[in-house]
Design an enzyme around this catalytic site. Structure first.
Site, PDB file in Angstrom:
ATOM      1  N   VAL A  93      47.392  58.965  69.289  1.00 47.08           N
ATOM      2  CA  VAL A  93      46.332  58.933  68.398  1.00 47.08           C
ATOM      3  C   VAL A  93      45.376  60.439  68.288  1.00 47.08           C
ATOM      4  O   VAL A  93      45.880  61.040  67.175  1.00 47.08           O
ATOM      5  CB  VAL A  93      44.498  58.275  68.703  1.00 47.08           C
ATOM      6  CG1 VAL A  93      43.434  58.444  67.276  1.00 47.08           C
ATOM      7  CG2 VAL A  93      45.361  56.541  69.048  1.00 47.08           C
ATOM      8  N   ARG A 124      44.905  66.917  80.380  1.00 44.38           N
ATOM      9  CA  ARG A 124      44.782  66.240  82.562  1.00 44.38           C
ATOM     10  C   ARG A 124      45.880  67.744  83.352  1.00 44.38           C
ATOM     11  O   ARG A 124      45.541  67.984  83.985  1.00 44.38           O
ATOM     12  CB  ARG A 124      45.139  65.089  82.873  1.00 44.38           C
ATOM     13  CG  ARG A 124      44.239  64.178  83.874  1.00 44.38           C
ATOM     14  CD  ARG A 124      44.284  62.940  83.840  1.00 44.38           C
ATOM     15  NE  ARG A 124      44.457  62.159  83.052  1.00 44.38           N
ATOM     16  CZ  ARG A 124      44.713  60.639  82.678  1.00 44.38           C
ATOM     17  NH1 ARG A 124      44.653  60.761  83.793  1.00 44.38           N
ATOM     18  NH2 ARG A 124      44.633  59.738  81.835  1.00 44.38           N
ATOM     19  N   VAL A 164      37.556  49.816  66.356  1.00 44.30           N
ATOM     20  CA  VAL A 164      37.231  48.744  65.552  1.00 44.30           C
ATOM     21  C   VAL A 164      38.084  48.360  64.211  1.00 44.30           C
ATOM     22  O   VAL A 164      38.162  49.106  63.619  1.00 44.30           O
ATOM     23  CB  VAL A 164      35.803  48.379  64.792  1.00 44.30           C
ATOM     24  CG1 VAL A 164      36.318  47.145  64.656  1.00 44.30           C
ATOM     25  CG2 VAL A 164      34.835  48.584  65.976  1.00 44.30           C
ATOM     26  N   ILE A 219      41.183  50.042  59.494  1.00 47.20           N
ATOM     27  CA  ILE A 219      40.331  50.265  58.090  1.00 47.20           C
ATOM     28  C   ILE A 219      38.732  50.195  58.584  1.00 47.20           C
ATOM     29  O   ILE A 219      38.415  50.112  59.594  1.00 47.20           O
ATOM     30  CB  ILE A 219      40.329  48.143  58.840  1.00 47.20           C
ATOM     31  CG1 ILE A 219      42.271  47.533  58.774  1.00 47.20           C
ATOM     32  CG2 ILE A 219      39.631  47.349  57.865  1.00 47.20           C
ATOM     33  CD1 ILE A 219      41.555  46.009  59.204  1.00 47.20           C
ATOM     34  N   GLY A 268      56.419  47.930  71.361  1.00 47.90           N
ATOM     35  CA  GLY A 268      55.757  49.162  71.176  1.00 47.90           C
ATOM     36  C   GLY A 268      54.543  48.260  71.269  1.00 47.90           C
ATOM     37  O   GLY A 268      53.290  49.306  71.193  1.00 47.90           O
ATOM     38  N   LYS A 314      35.346  45.023  69.778  1.00 51.36           N
ATOM     39  CA  LYS A 314      35.274  45.101  68.448  1.00 51.36           C
ATOM     40  C   LYS A 314      34.045  44.445  68.072  1.00 51.36           C
ATOM     41  O   LYS A 314      33.725  44.679  67.333  1.00 51.36           O
ATOM     42  CB  LYS A 314      36.573  45.357  68.412  1.00 51.36           C
ATOM     43  CG  LYS A 314      37.189  45.910  68.533  1.00 51.36           C
ATOM     44  CD  LYS A 314      39.150  45.528  68.078  1.00 51.36           C
ATOM     45  CE  LYS A 314      40.427  46.726  69.119  1.00 51.36           C
ATOM     46  NZ  LYS A 314      41.458  45.925  68.559  1.00 51.36           N
TER      47      LYS A 314
END
Lengths: 432, 432
Positions: B16, B47, B135, B139, B190, B208
């Protein structure tokens, strides 16, 4: 706004105004919990003070027939324009903005036609001019484009934006009705007005599309440059033939972006049955958005009705009541949005559906297919049906691969002139 | 924020984070046009500084392995937490909020488990804690509930919130695969992680749902009180039998409100094929909301993936960068949301699907139907199928009218003890 009570002045108290008042009354405790403030309908501008009304917002609400009385009232914080029409609504909104009042409106015709001028004025006055209810009723598409997807480049937006037209097409599809009968059913159920032309001729969808283009692309796409086609010519026969091939006919409003240029239009089109928009039936609306980051997002809901539209108006009111900041009207910083660079409509490329009606004699198919081939239109599927009753000719249906609209139009013009052709060709684009 | 450059500090630079950096790079001109400000990724906490990366945001971005270095940097305006996990993420967020930095996170597990504490801290610090990406990925359901529908009383919310589970069920439905094969397909593509238990056991959907309950109802519904059931026990046979009756099996997350009490849960259920959520296939997510004013609203899109989730993170960043006002984190004014009044799960009323497996002998149907009748469960449809291969018994499928879950469970317990029953009853709720 820092005030504890936000006073609304309504211009118009028809279906949506009454819906809004009902929601504010019914959900008042809830709104207080969300907002920490009270919403009060202080004043309502109506044409006829004597008219009997089924719902009144409460004894502290004053009714007035005087426009001045509404827009000049120093206690009114937000003017909510719900009267419809263009001239008086325009006056209410400009006067309110000049009086430094925020404005919420559901008036798509006004904003589509004179949005530039009104958004400029709101910009100068640094006031909110919000309009969630003007596009697709209760569906939060304005907020979604203005805020949630504001970091995305929108590549395409495809909507079913008129509930009346969608209801009529759904009735025709599910019940095999012809257009006139389905229109009557829509009128009987209150989905169509006595004069349904704005809905069935695609004008209402065009108003909304112009608004969505502003929001998605920050461009001014002039309403009179938008190609608009309605559903009055859609025949039950084509709905049924499309169904045999696995397609549904929907009234589509679409804008596609390519290298900064926009291609837009309102037109009936075939959608594959498994397309997510093909499932949008009855009076519902839907908008499918494709962004370069978010991918596909689809919003679906009630595009009209007192409470859904009232809910959208309320969402704007709450948004203005909540914010201290300079309001975000268009989603862009410019005072005036630049003109859209428009791709000529005839350059649109898509697949196509044709239905020809011809005399049942040798050579017809070869002649028609020959013209298509000359215009580089490649045929994907053909079906020739039995002769229509009364010797009205033989329907021949072609589904093509992708071809440019200009080539299609040239080919159809030639084919229509063949002496074996007994009725003008029917033509729809195929999307998806 | 009044600044001309908004500096982001990313905690985590996986899928992300990389997606977000890509979008900010690709859409930078667009973002400047929308916002009038520049977004800059100033610092990234990782990290392993030595790790090879496929994408780097630019030479002016500093990589650090030191948490202090990120949260103490006075130039960082917004900390974007994308590391996942609970403990370190919790530390990053609390430290950032205490340093008076806004926070954007995609961390549903953290917010579902420790949201109360984090939202309280954000409230005290008057900083934003935004979480659109947590969530349903791209969307815009958080924004929709927090802003657009904030004047509506939400009566029910039904979601397909896990793309992995939905992909698996779709594969099973369309290709007749068994669960293990479909899970492997999801892994190969994936869509499923090496350890897919959070997805297939319903835990991710539960996280969620707890967030959506906060947003829709302003109530804290404790995760450990939520009944959660996954899809690992869903059999191809039941998908096929449900299909014969015109239903699809979907993993549903649902909350329903009645007189201020909430009934919520995550469970596989049958939906009629014409239900709008039944059309949500593959890795897509969807949320269907019913409000007392807006009626039905449905949102649909990609629930995961680098760019869709990155787009949602960006929408929060833009929202914080745009506003001068006190941020709207939960959609409610309270520092701590009150506990939900919970309806016991066994009081849920719905229609039901049962599949019994019984020896092929007289009296079976009468005995089973008798138990149902004793428990006031009224039968709508019954089908008895041919005996399963290898003498594994005869499947008998019942579709019932509405009945309470508690009565259903008592009846199933009794029926399962009959000596002619060869395998435990399979039971799903029917929605819609």
């Amino acid at each position: 706004m820092q005030k504890k009570v936000i006073n609304l002045g309504l211009a118009g108290f028809g279906t949506v105004g009454t819906g809004l008042a009902r929601i504010i009354q019914e959900n008042s405790n809830w709104i207080r919990r969300r907002l920490g403030k009270e919403l009060k309908i202080l004043k309502i501008l109506v044409r006829d003070l004597e008219k009997k009304r089924t719902f009144l917002p409460g004894p502290e609400t004053e009714m007035t027939a005087d426009l001045e009385d509404l827009v000049h009232d120093p206690d009114v914080d937000i003017v909510v324009e719900l009267m419809g029409g263009v001239e008086t609504a325009h006056e209410v909104i400009t006067r309110a903005l000049r009086e430094k009042k925020h404005v919420v409106t559901a008036n798509k015709a006004l904003l589509a036609e004179r949005g530039n001028e009104l958004f400029s004025l709101a910009y100068e006055q640094e006031m909110g001019l919000y309009y969630e209810a003007s596009v697709a009723g209760g569906i939060p598409v304005v907020q979604t484009l203005k805020e949630s997807l504001s970091g995305d480049r929108i590549r395409s937006l495809t909507g079913i934006l008129n509930g009346t037209a969608n209801f009529i097409l759904t009735e025709m599809t599910h019940k095999g009705l012809d257009f006139a009968t389905a229109l009557q059913a829509a009128k009987d159920l209150g989905y169509a007005e006595a004069d349904p032309s704005l809905d069935i001729d695609g004008i209402d969808s065009a108003h909304k599309l112009v608004m969505l283009i502003r929001l998605a692309h920050g461009r001014d796409y002039s309403l009179n440059l938008l190609p608009v086609e309605g559903i009055a010519r859609v025949r039950a026969m084509d709905i049924s033939l499309a169904g045999e091939f696995g397609y549904k006919i929907k009234l589509i409003a679409q804008v596609r972006e390519k290298s900064g240029h926009l291609q837009a239009g309102v037109f009936p089109a075939l959608l594959p049955e498994e397309h997510i928009l093909a499932k949008v039936d009855g009076p519902f609306n839907s908008v499918l958005i494709h962004g370069n980051a978010v991918g596909q997002v689809m919003l679906y809901g009630q595009g009209a009705g007192d409470l859904p539209t009232g809910s959208a108006v309320l969402s704007d009111v709450l948004s203005l009541a909540r914010d201290n900041a300079v309001p975000n009207n268009t989603g862009f910083l410019e005072k005036i949005l630049p003109k859209a660079d428009i791709v000529k409509p005839e350059l649109a490329v898509s697949r196509h559906y044709f239905r020809f009606t011809a005399q049942d004699k040798p050579g017809v198919l070869a002649a028609v297919a020959g013209v298509m081939s000359e215009h580089d239109i490649s045929i994907a599927q053909v079906v020739q049906k039995q002769e229509l009753p009364g010797g009205a000719g033989v329907p021949i249906v072609f589904l093509t691969h992708k071809a440019q609209l200009s080539a299609v139009r040239r080919a159809l013009e030639i084919i229509d002139r063949f002496d074996f052709i007994t009725a003008s060709a029917v033509h729809y684009r195929i999307l998806g």
